[in-house]
Design an enzyme around this catalytic site. Structure first.
Site, short mmCIF file in Angstrom:
data_model
loop_
_atom_site.label_atom_id
_atom_site.label_comp_id
_atom_site.label_asym_id
_atom_site.label_seq_id
_atom_site.Cartn_x
_atom_site.Cartn_y
_atom_site.Cartn_z
N GLY A 13 9.39 -11.56 9.88
CA GLY A 13 9.60 -10.27 9.24
C GLY A 13 10.08 -9.25 10.26
N THR A 43 8.82 -8.19 4.41
CA THR A 43 9.75 -7.11 4.74
C THR A 43 10.85 -7.00 3.69
OG1 THR A 43 9.35 -7.36 7.11
CG2 THR A 43 11.39 -6.26 6.47
N GLY A 49 10.44 2.36 1.67
CA GLY A 49 11.18 2.85 2.82
C GLY A 49 10.35 2.91 4.08
N GLU A 115 6.53 10.06 -1.14
CA GLU A 115 5.68 9.12 -1.84
C GLU A 115 4.24 9.62 -1.84
OE1 GLU A 115 6.32 5.31 -0.01
OE2 GLU A 115 8.30 5.10 -0.89
N HIS A 243 -1.27 -2.51 -5.05
CA HIS A 243 -0.23 -1.57 -5.46
C HIS A 243 -0.47 -1.21 -6.92
CE1 HIS A 243 3.58 0.40 -6.08
NE2 HIS A 243 3.83 0.29 -4.79
N ARG A 290 -2.69 5.53 -3.05
CA ARG A 290 -2.65 4.31 -3.86
C ARG A 290 -4.02 3.83 -4.33
NH1 ARG A 290 1.91 0.61 -0.74
NH2 ARG A 290 3.67 1.98 -1.21
N HIS A 351 -1.31 -6.17 -2.71
CA HIS A 351 -0.04 -5.76 -2.12
C HIS A 351 -0.03 -5.73 -0.60
CE1 HIS A 351 3.79 -3.70 -1.85
NE2 HIS A 351 3.25 -2.66 -1.23
N GLU A 375 1.80 -6.84 9.50
CA GLU A 375 0.69 -6.82 8.56
C GLU A 375 -0.48 -7.70 8.95
OE1 GLU A 375 -0.10 -7.21 3.73
OE2 GLU A 375 1.94 -7.38 4.51
N ARG A 386 -3.75 2.33 3.57
CA ARG A 386 -2.43 2.60 4.15
C ARG A 386 -1.72 3.72 3.42
NH1 ARG A 386 3.15 -0.25 3.19
NH2 ARG A 386 2.19 -0.58 1.17
#
Length: 526
Positions: A13, A43, A49, A115, A243, A290, A351, A375, A386
Site C-alpha cells: 500500500g 490504499t 483524501g 470531512e 465506517h 465517525r 473499516h 494501518e 481516527r
C-alpha cells in the site's frame, strides 16, 4: 529458495511503497512482497483524501492538531499528532513529485474537501477515488526503480527471530531481533527464506475479520498476527472504526464505501421513514466524528428493526454531485439508484484499525530491526478514533521517518546467514478446504455479533469462548498441513480476533471507538 536484501518490505500500500521508494533512492536493494498484486491494497479503496494544512489563510497546524485530539477522545499521543500534522505539507509535495494528481480549482489552488471532525476544509483529493490515484502513481514509480524487486503472489507466514535459531523468546526477552521472514510462493506452493538487514511490516488492516467490511478481503491482519506471535508489542486493538456509510447491498463483500466527504458536501442521514435523526445524537449532526455517527445509525437500525438507513444528497445540484462523486454515482446507478434523485441505502461496516503494532516516532517496533507502517502500526496518532483522512498522511509521514532512521542504521547491520529453511516435514497437503472456509465464516460471525459497534462483557466473554475452540482446531490443522494462504489467513484472523477481544476486555470504560454498555461514557471537556 533463499533471498538476501538490505530491506524486506511486506505489503504494497502507500506505506510500503513510499518507504521502498525512499530507501531505494539511496541505493539500497529492496524486496517488496505482496500476497496478491501491487494494486490490491486498502490504499486503492480510500475515496476521501489526504488531510493536510495547505490553506494558511483560514487553517493552521494547531486547528488540525486539536481536531485530531478531539476525534481520538484525547487518547492520541500528542507527539505523534504534532509530528504528522507539521510534516504533512512536505509529504504532500513528495506525493506530487511521484505524480499524484490532486484536484485543483481554476486558480490552481487545491480543491479542498471537509470531512466529519474537521473544523476547516483541508482534505486534498482526486475526485472520489484518491487512494486509487495514489496507488497507481506509486506503482508506476516502484516499477521504474531498478533497486526494487517486486514479489507478487507471495505470502509472508512468519518473521524470523531468535526463536528460529533454537533460542527461547518470550515477551520479557530483551532485544528480540528480526532477520527477515519465511514467505510462501503461492504459485510453487513452497516456502522461501527472505533474509534482510531490516524488515518493514506494511500489511494493512484487519477488516476481513468481520463479515461486513469496506476493506479488500486481503486485509486479514497478517502483519499484526506475525508480530504478536513473535512476542512483539501490539496495542489499542479494541479501537475498530466502523465506517458509518457503506453502501447497503446484501451479498457484496467487501462493501462499497460511500465516502465521508459526501456528508461534508452536504448529504443528510435519514431513517427509512425519511426522517432526519442525527440531531438526537450530536449537535454536529451528520458531520460528527465517525464513531458517533456509526453508533447513531446502529441505534436507529435497532430502534426501528431496520437493516440500513439512507443518505440523502438529492437536494444538491445534480451536475455538481456527479462531478464530485463520479465513481459513487456510477456504482449506485449500476444498482438502479440515481443518487441525484434517490436516497442511498447505507449501513456501518468495519473499516479501519486505529491500533496495531506499537511503534515509536521512527516507526520502529519493540522488535529490533523491524519497522511497522500504515494501518498495521499503532503510532498513537489516532488514539481512540481516527480523524477522517488522517491515515494516508500518517502512512507517508512515518514511511519518511522510518526510511531516514533505517538508512542511518543500515551500515552497521549484517545479514544473519545461519537461519534454517522452513521446516514442513511431516505435513501433507490440506484436502479439507471446507473446514477452513467454514471456520472463517464462524470467525466473521463471532466478531460481527459480539465484538461490533456496541459491546458488553457478556458478549466479549461469549466471543472469547467461541474463538478459543476455533483457535485450538486451527493450530492442530496448521501443524499437520503444508503452508497455504488459506490456512495462514485463518490463523491470522483468529489471532487478531483474540487481540481485539482481549484488549476490549481490558479497557474498562467506553472511550472512542470502544463502546460498552457496562461502562457508560463520561463527558470530557475538549
Amino acid at each position: 529458495m533463499r533471498y538476501t536484501y538490505d530491506y524486506l518490505v511486506i505489503g504494497s500500500g502507500i506505506a510500503g511503497m513510499s518507504f521502498a521508494l525512499k530507501v531505494a533512492e539511496k541505493g539500497a536493494r529492496v524486496a517488496l512482497v505482496c500476497k496478491t498484486t501491487l494494486d490490491e491494497a486498502n490504499t486503492a479503496l480510500a475515496q476521501g483524501g489526504v488531510a493536510s494544512v495547505t490553506d494558511l489563510s483560514v487553517d493552521d497546524f494547531e486547528k488540525h492538531i486539536h481536531d485530531t485530539m478531539v476525534a481520538g477522545d484525547w487518547l492520541s499521543d500528542p507527539k505523534a499528532v504534532e509530528k504528522v500534522v507539521r510534516e504533512a505539507p512536505a509529504q504532500i509535495r513528495q506525493l506530487l513529485e511521484w505524480g499524484v494528481d490532486f484536484d485543483r480549482r481554476e486558480d490552481g489552488s487545491f480543491d479542498l474537501h471537509r470531512e466529519g471532525g474537521h473544523s476547516e476544509f483541508r482534505i486534498l483529493h482526486h475526485a472520489d477515488n484518491t487512494g486509487f490515484e495514489i496507488q497507481e502513481s506509486l506503482i508506476k514509480a516502484v516499477k521504474g526503480s531498478s533497486n526494487i524487486d517486486v514479489y507478487e503472489n507471495h505470502f509472508a507466514i512468519e518473521i524470523i527471530t531468535q526463536h528460529h535459531l533454537g533460542k527461547i523468546v518470550n515477551r520479557r526477552t530483551p532485544d528480540i531481533t528480526c532477520y527477515g521472514a519465511y514467505v510462501l510462493d503461492i504459485a510453487r506452493g513452497e516456502v522461501d527464506t527472505f533474509l534482510a538487514k531490516i524488515t518493514v511490516m506494511a500489511t494493512g488492516g484487519v477488516g476481513a475479520v468481520y463479515q461486513t467490511t469496506t476493506n479488500p478481503l486481503v486485509a486479514t491482519g497478517d502483519g499484526i498476527a506475525m508480530v504478536y506471535r513473535a512476542k512483539g508489542t501490539v496495542a489499542d486493538m479494541e479501537f475498530i472504526q466502523f465506517h458509518p456509510t457503506a453502501l447497503f447491498h446484501p451479498g457484496d463483500r467487501p462493501s462499497f464505501l460511500i465516502t465521508e466527504a459526501m456528508r461534508g458536501y452536504g448529504a443528510v442521514l435519514r431513517n427509512l421513514k425519511g426522517e432526519e435523526f442525527m440531531h438526537k445524537y450530536d449537535p454536529r449532526l451528520s458531520l460528527a466524528p465517525r464513531d458517533i455517527v456509526a453508533r447513531a445509525i446502529d441505534s436507529e437500525m435497532k430502534l426501528h428493526g431496520d437493516d440500513h438507513v439512507y443518505l440523502d444528497v438529492t437536494h444538491k445540484d445534480p451536475e455538481e454531485t456527479r462531478r464530485h462523486f463520479p465513481n459513487i454515482y456510477r456504482k449506485c446507478l449500476s444498482l438502479g439508484i440515481d443518487i441525484t434523485k434517490d436516497y442511498i441505502p447505507v449501513a456501518p461496516a468495519a473499516h479501519y484499525l486505529c491500533g496495531g503494532i506499537r511503534v515509536d516516532l521512527n516507526g520502529e517496533s519493540s522488535i529490533r530491526r523491524l519497522y511497522a507502517l500504515g494501518e498495521c502500526s499503532c503510532t498513537g496518532l489516532h488514539g481512540g478514533n481516527r480523524l477522517a483522512s488522517n491515515s494516508l498522511i500518517e502512512a507517508v509521514v512515518y514511511a519518511d521517518a522510518a526510511a531516514s532512521h533505517a538508512s542511518a542504521e543500515l551500515p552497521g547491520l549484517s545479514l544473519r546467514e545461519d537461519v534454517p529453511d522452513w521446516n514442513d516435514e511431516g505435513t501433507s497437503h490440506n484436502e479439507e478446504m471446507v473446514l477452513i472456509t467454514q471456520s472463517i465464516r464462524e470467525v466473521n460471525q463471532i466478531m460481527g455479533t459480539y465484538v461490533g459497534i456496541v459491546r458488553s462483557n457478556l458478549r466479549l466473554d461469549r466471543a472469547w469462548n467461541r474463538l478459543d475452540i476455533l483457535y485450538e482446531e486451527t493450530e492442530r490443522l496448521f501443524k499437520c498441513s503444508k503452508a497455504s494462504r488459506q490456512i495462514c489467513e485463518l490463523r491470522n484472523i483468529i489471532n487478531v480476533g483474540y487481540l481485539i477481544m482481549r484488549q476490549a476486555k481490558e479497557r474498562r470504560e467506553s472511550r472512542g471507538l470502544h463502546y460498552t454498555i457496562d461502562y457508560p461514557p463520561v463527558k470530557r471537556e475538549e
